[in-house]
Write a protein that holds these residues in place. Structure first.
Motif, PDB file in Angstrom:
ATOM      1  N   SER A   1      -3.856  -1.126  -8.268  1.00  0.00           N
ATOM      2  CA  SER A   1      -5.187  -0.530  -8.124  1.00  0.00           C
ATOM      3  C   SER A   1      -5.060   0.704  -7.236  1.00  0.00           C
ATOM      4  N   ARG A   2      -6.152   1.435  -7.150  1.00  0.00           N
ATOM      5  CA  ARG A   2      -6.108   2.640  -6.314  1.00  0.00           C
ATOM      6  C   ARG A   2      -7.478   2.915  -5.719  1.00  0.00           C
ATOM      7  N   ASP A   3      -7.456   3.589  -4.584  1.00  0.00           N
ATOM      8  CA  ASP A   3      -8.666   4.045  -3.920  1.00  0.00           C
ATOM      9  C   ASP A   3      -8.482   5.548  -3.708  1.00  0.00           C
ATOM     10  N   ASN A   4      -9.063   6.334  -4.579  1.00  0.00           N
ATOM     11  CA  ASN A   4      -8.846   7.779  -4.514  1.00  0.00           C
ATOM     12  C   ASN A   4      -9.467   8.406  -3.263  1.00  0.00           C
TER      13      ASN A   4
ATOM     14  N   LYS B   1      -9.131   7.296  -0.432  1.00  0.00           N
ATOM     15  CA  LYS B   1      -8.123   7.110   0.616  1.00  0.00           C
ATOM     16  C   LYS B   1      -6.742   7.602   0.188  1.00  0.00           C
TER      17      LYS B   1
ATOM     18  N   SER C   1       0.845  -1.194   0.000  1.00  0.00           N
ATOM     19  CA  SER C   1       0.000   0.000   0.000  1.00  0.00           C
ATOM     20  C   SER C   1       0.881   1.245   0.000  1.00  0.00           C
TER      21      SER C   1
ATOM     22  N   ARG D   1      -4.946  12.476  -6.270  1.00  0.00           N
ATOM     23  CA  ARG D   1      -6.031  11.834  -7.002  1.00  0.00           C
ATOM     24  C   ARG D   1      -5.978  12.152  -8.488  1.00  0.00           C
TER      25      ARG D   1
END
Length: 126
Positions: free
Chosen positions: A70-73, A75, A20, A29
């Motif tokens: 992958s990404r979680d914008n 977070k 991570s 972002r």
């Protein structure tokens, strides 16, 4: 922008790890984000990159089919899921972020990025 990577460790060949990398600012972002690695005695090499939307991804050939970026914008976080790990994957893994420019893929592959995180060590035992 500061990038904080985590998730490295010792794993047996064939195992999995998820790295991570969390950014300190929401502006990331809008950035391409990804991963590099540096094995002992080797130069740092590109591993994977993901576009701001998460729709586009690119990998080094040795990672295709085994690694997923992958990404979680929400977070401000990018991930690298690594499966079927091999001893040759042993390296310090670095996350990076780069501005959204037209030549973003080539820039990232060449390591010409705006921001680097600190490394996290991945060791794969045989």
């Amino acid at each position: 922008v500061q990038l904080q990577a985590s998730g490295g460790g010792l794993v047996q060949a064939g195992g999995s790890l998820r790295l991570s990398c969390t950014a300190s600012r929401d502006t990331v972002r809008n950035y391409n984000m990804g991963w590099f690695r540096q094995a002992p005695g080797n130069e740092r090499e590109f591993v994977a990159v993901i576009s701001p939307s998460g729709i586009l991804t690119y990998y080094v050939d040795s990672a295709k089919g085994r690694f997923t970026v992958s990404r979680d914008n929400a977070k401000n976080t990018v991930y690298l899921q690594m499966n079927s790990l091999k001893p040759e994957d042993t390296a310090v893994y670095y996350c990076a972020a780069d501005s959204p420019v037209a030549t973003w893929v080539s820039r990232f592959r060449q390591g010409r990025v705006d921001y680097w995180g600190q490394g996290t060590l991945v060791t794969v035992s045989s």
